[in-house]
Design a protein around this motif. Structure first.
Motif, PDB file in Angstrom:
ATOM      1  N   TYR A  74       0.864  -1.177   0.000  1.00 46.19           N
ATOM      2  CA  TYR A  74       0.000   0.000   0.000  1.00 46.19           C
ATOM      3  C   TYR A  74       0.895   1.220   0.000  1.00 46.19           C
ATOM      4  O   TYR A  74       2.103   1.110   0.236  1.00 46.19           O
ATOM      5  CB  TYR A  74      -0.936  -0.004   1.212  1.00 46.19           C
ATOM      6  CG  TYR A  74      -0.231  -0.203   2.530  1.00 46.19           C
ATOM      7  CD1 TYR A  74       0.313   0.870   3.237  1.00 46.19           C
ATOM      8  CD2 TYR A  74      -0.063  -1.477   3.073  1.00 46.19           C
ATOM      9  CE1 TYR A  74       0.977   0.682   4.436  1.00 46.19           C
ATOM     10  CE2 TYR A  74       0.598  -1.678   4.273  1.00 46.19           C
ATOM     11  CZ  TYR A  74       1.109  -0.591   4.955  1.00 46.19           C
ATOM     12  OH  TYR A  74       1.773  -0.783   6.132  1.00 46.19           O
ATOM     13  N   GLU A  75       0.283   2.368  -0.278  1.00 46.46           N
ATOM     14  CA  GLU A  75       1.047   3.595  -0.330  1.00 46.46           C
ATOM     15  C   GLU A  75       1.602   3.895   1.053  1.00 46.46           C
ATOM     16  O   GLU A  75       0.875   3.852   2.035  1.00 46.46           O
ATOM     17  CB  GLU A  75       0.119   4.727  -0.778  1.00 46.46           C
ATOM     18  CG  GLU A  75       0.809   5.788  -1.576  1.00 46.46           C
ATOM     19  CD  GLU A  75      -0.136   6.930  -1.902  1.00 46.46           C
ATOM     20  OE1 GLU A  75      -1.273   6.649  -2.316  1.00 46.46           O
ATOM     21  OE2 GLU A  75       0.283   8.084  -1.715  1.00 46.46           O
ATOM     22  N   GLU A 143       0.012  -6.570  -5.045  1.00 44.60           N
ATOM     23  CA  GLU A 143      -0.314  -5.204  -5.457  1.00 44.60           C
ATOM     24  C   GLU A 143       0.871  -4.260  -5.294  1.00 44.60           C
ATOM     25  O   GLU A 143       0.766  -3.176  -4.719  1.00 44.60           O
ATOM     26  CB  GLU A 143      -1.575  -4.737  -4.725  1.00 44.60           C
ATOM     27  CG  GLU A 143      -2.668  -5.785  -4.907  1.00 44.60           C
ATOM     28  CD  GLU A 143      -4.078  -5.371  -4.451  1.00 44.60           C
ATOM     29  OE1 GLU A 143      -4.196  -4.357  -3.769  1.00 44.60           O
ATOM     30  OE2 GLU A 143      -5.026  -6.076  -4.806  1.00 44.60           O
ATOM     31  N   ARG A 146       1.162  -0.398  -5.739  1.00 44.55           N
ATOM     32  CA  ARG A 146       0.662   0.584  -4.775  1.00 44.55           C
ATOM     33  C   ARG A 146       1.771   1.181  -3.908  1.00 44.55           C
ATOM     34  O   ARG A 146       1.558   2.145  -3.191  1.00 44.55           O
ATOM     35  CB  ARG A 146      -0.357  -0.062  -3.848  1.00 44.55           C
ATOM     36  CG  ARG A 146      -1.575  -0.528  -4.585  1.00 44.55           C
ATOM     37  CD  ARG A 146      -2.739  -0.499  -3.653  1.00 44.55           C
ATOM     38  NE  ARG A 146      -3.829  -1.308  -4.156  1.00 44.55           N
ATOM     39  CZ  ARG A 146      -4.874  -1.624  -3.429  1.00 44.55           C
ATOM     40  NH1 ARG A 146      -4.942  -1.235  -2.180  1.00 44.55           N
ATOM     41  NH2 ARG A 146      -5.840  -2.346  -3.947  1.00 44.55           N
ATOM     42  N   THR A 187      -1.403   0.166 -11.932  1.00 42.02           N
ATOM     43  CA  THR A 187      -1.791   1.562 -11.757  1.00 42.02           C
ATOM     44  C   THR A 187      -0.562   2.441 -12.006  1.00 42.02           C
ATOM     45  O   THR A 187      -0.687   3.634 -12.232  1.00 42.02           O
ATOM     46  CB  THR A 187      -2.327   1.822 -10.335  1.00 42.02           C
ATOM     47  OG1 THR A 187      -1.330   1.410  -9.390  1.00 42.02           O
ATOM     48  CG2 THR A 187      -3.597   1.040 -10.087  1.00 42.02           C
TER      49      THR A 187
END
Ligand SMILES: Nc1ncnc2c1ncn2[C@@H]1O[C@H](COP(=O)(O)OP(=O)(O)OP(=O)(O)O)[C@@H](O)[C@H]1O
Ligand SMILES: [Mg+2]
Length: 306
Positions: A74-75, A143, A146, A187
């Protein structure tokens, strides 16, 4: 040794290994996975949402009897959450106790004790370097797109050497490197440097035959006719201009919803009422409602018959 099983010895063996856990892969995915296992290279899976990227790691862990260690990206993910941190509260307590017991004088011993494994909190990347029962674990770095680039650069180092250095403790190196699966929804682009270390595969939407096989494996309660129509409808709707096309996850959800409603075949009313299981944006739902549902349904029914 526990339930550990050996790595597959061919592409066909890889396909059936995945199949044994209800995962229906195409040959291209089985090939790249087989090679990743053989060549001991990380596998980077990119693709649309809900197409079975994360599931691969879970299935592999179950099929090989290896531990699954998951790093959810995650960020703002930092080393303290990804690798290790010191149990600060525990260390403070130890200092207090040492003071109370009057042993604070033995400073050196206290210090080396404070920075020993006892107060080390191991996060996924560090855990993945430790020996596990059943053999090297599956490390799922989920992910990756991210996180930020600094983290990616750090990760590159860990993957290259299968080791991390903890200043107070020294270098911890894996005797047997973990089996690494990385996923990305793209993304942002993953850096070339990291890609170079990995084998790469784009996980696309399955074709109708494979999606039907997935449905049979994952939602066996769906009547055959309904399953066929569901798959044909989803295949048709993916060709439409949508903000977010449905993934396999949505196909499975929709089929389960229809089974809950005791549907044995699709009709315009039931499709309209359950479209929310398939499409998750109001604009998409609105665009597909009404005459469009009928149109897609006709297409789907024709394809399902064929
Ligand atoms: N080839 C497949 N065989 C069996 N099940 C599948 C397959 N592809 C997807 N699924 C099912 O679809 C669901 C979604 O899969 P998963 O969570 O792995 O998607 P993802 O690609 O990681 O999506 P996201 O990018 O949103 O994280 C799971 O329930 C999984 O079991
Ligand atoms: Mg996922």
């Amino acid at each position: 040794m526990s339930a550990s099983r050996s790595l597959p010895s061919s592409i066909d063996a890889t396909l059936s290994l995945l199949q044994s856990q209800g995962y229906v892969a195409d040959r291209a995915l089985a090939t790249v996975l087989f090679l990743a296992l053989r060549m001991k290279r990380p596998l980077l899976l990119e693709g649309e949402a809900g197409t079975g990227k994360t599931e691969i790691a879970k299935v592999l862990s179950a099929a090989l009897g290896r531990r699954l260690i998951r790093l959810q990206c995650y960020e703002g993910l930092d080393l303290a959450s990804a690798v290790y941190e010191w149990n600060y509260a525990g260390q403070m307590m130890a200092i207090r106790l040492a003071e109370a017991g009057g042993v604070a004088g033995d400073r050196e011993r206290l210090e080396s004790d404070l920075f020993s494994e006892r107060y080390l909190v191991k996060r996924p990347l560090l855990q993945a370097l430790e020996p596990q029962e059943g053999g090297a674990p599956i490390l799922l770095i989920d992910e990756l797109d991210r996180t930020d680039e600094a983290f990616e650069a750090f990760l590159l180092e860990v993957l290259a050497d299968a080791q991390v250095t903890i200043p107070e403790l020294g270098t911890i190196k894996a005797a047997e490197p973990p089996i690494v699966i990385l996923t990305s929804n793209r993304t942002r682009e993953i850096h070339d440097a990291l890609k170079r270390r990995c084998l790469y595969h784009w996980v696309g939407y399955p074709d109708a035959a494979r999606e039907l096989a997935i449905l049979k494996a994952k939602a066996p309660g769906a009547p055959a006719k309904l399953a066929k129509q569901v798959v044909s409808f989803v295949q048709a709707i993916r060709k439409e201009e949508l903000f977010k096309a449905p993934g396999v996850a949505e196909t499975l959800d929709w089929a389960s919803a229809l089974v809950e409603l005791d549907a044995v075949a699709l009709d315009p009313a039931i499709v309209s009422d359950t479209l929310g299981a398939l499409l998750k944006y109001q604009d998409d739902i609105q665009a597909m409602q009404g005459s469009k549902v009928g149109e897609l349904l006709d297409q789907a029914k024709q394809a399902a018959r064929g």
